[in-house]
Design an enzyme around this catalytic site. Structure first.
Site, mmCIF file in Angstrom:
data_model
loop_
_atom_site.group_PDB
_atom_site.id
_atom_site.type_symbol
_atom_site.label_atom_id
_atom_site.label_comp_id
_atom_site.label_asym_id
_atom_site.label_seq_id
_atom_site.Cartn_x
_atom_site.Cartn_y
_atom_site.Cartn_z
ATOM 1 N N GLY A 188 0.802 -1.213 0.000
ATOM 2 C CA GLY A 188 0.000 0.000 0.000
ATOM 3 C C GLY A 188 0.836 1.264 0.000
ATOM 4 O O GLY A 188 2.072 1.224 0.042
ATOM 5 N N SER A 189 0.134 2.394 -0.016
ATOM 6 C CA SER A 189 0.808 3.686 -0.180
ATOM 7 C C SER A 189 1.643 4.083 1.026
ATOM 8 O O SER A 189 2.639 4.799 0.880
ATOM 9 C CB SER A 189 -0.224 4.774 -0.485
ATOM 10 N N ASP A 226 3.111 -2.764 8.262
ATOM 11 C CA ASP A 226 2.096 -2.639 7.217
ATOM 12 C C ASP A 226 1.178 -1.477 7.559
ATOM 13 O O ASP A 226 1.158 -0.988 8.696
ATOM 14 C CB ASP A 226 1.286 -3.937 7.113
ATOM 15 N N ALA A 280 -2.925 0.300 7.203
ATOM 16 C CA ALA A 280 -4.303 -0.130 7.462
ATOM 17 C C ALA A 280 -5.245 0.894 6.863
ATOM 18 O O ALA A 280 -4.903 2.068 6.710
ATOM 19 C CB ALA A 280 -4.556 -0.281 8.962
ATOM 20 N N GLU A 294 -0.993 -10.454 3.714
ATOM 21 C CA GLU A 294 -0.722 -9.559 4.839
ATOM 22 C C GLU A 294 -1.046 -10.242 6.163
ATOM 23 O O GLU A 294 -0.309 -10.098 7.147
ATOM 24 C CB GLU A 294 -1.530 -8.273 4.683
#
Length: 226
Positions: free
Chosen positions: A42-43, A93, A95, A115
């Protein structure tokens, strides 16, 4: 309107990117040489990888998506297949949502199955988010990964689920989203887990989470969870 909602309403795109960068840099500082490290998708993770690579640490990484793997390799990180290793020292990670108890909604990028496996295998799971991600109560959508086999039957058991116009997951699963009421996340997670054909969902319990790093402007708050 709550203060959190007011804050979220005025966060510009540049503010948001800066907060993700601040959270990523704070998380990169947690990594030590010799670690086996899990990298999410993700970003926000994309803002973690450059400062992590710049530290030139002796770390071995596993990545939860091809995009993360390509970015990590481009920044000089050693990325290995997650096949023979059975534990990780640390996983980091992002969210999509974080509630006050530490429940997460993840999987906006369609990689929640990997994940979840990586987070569960890690001694510590650290979540990095920008200021709009903490919420008072989790709400839809909740990302899902479904088997293509028997897909119509699976969807019959999940009337509030809508297929997402997105590529399949890294492992060939069909990506969808639950649009019903979340309510008690533990009860919803149990209901989803009981549906044949549902590979995984994006509800991650607080027991999996060690801490959440929340960037607010230039500051990063550490919220211990587990």
């Amino acid at each position: 309107m709550s203060r959190a909602a007011e804050r979220a309403a005025v966060v510009t795109r540049s503010d948001n990117k800066a907060e993700k960068r601040a959270a990523g840099e704070a998380a990169a500082a947690l990594v030590e040489s010799g670690m086996w490290l899990g990298l999410g998708t993700g970003s926000t993770v994309a803002e973690l990888v450059p400062p992590l690579g710049a530290r030139r640490l002796d770390v071995t990484c596993v990545a939860t998506s091809p995009a993360t793997e390509q970015l990590a390799v481009a920044h000089g990180l050693d990325v290995r297949p997650f096949i023979e290793v059975d534990r990780l020292d640390l996983a980091i990670d992002g969210a999509d949502q974080v509630d006050p108890l530490g429940w997460l909604i993840k999987g906006g990028g369609g990689a929640q199955t990997r994940e979840r496996i990586v987070a569960a295998a890690a001694d510590r799971f650290v979540v990095i988010v920008s200021s709009e991600k903490p919420v008072g109560r989790l709400h839809a959508p909740v990302p899902l990964e479904l088997l293509a086999f028997g897909l119509a039957a699976t969807l019959c058991a999940l009337p509030t689920v809508v297929l997402r116009d997105a590529p399949v997951s890294p492992d060939g699963g069909v990506i969808a989203d639950y649009h019903g009421e979340v309510g008690d996340p533990a009860a919803l997670a149990a209901m989803l887990d009981a549906v044949p054909g549902l590979v995984s969902h994006g509800l991650f319990p607080p027991a999996m989470v060690s801490s959440v790093l929340i960037a607010r402007g230039d500051d990063v708050e550490t919220r211990p969870i587990g």
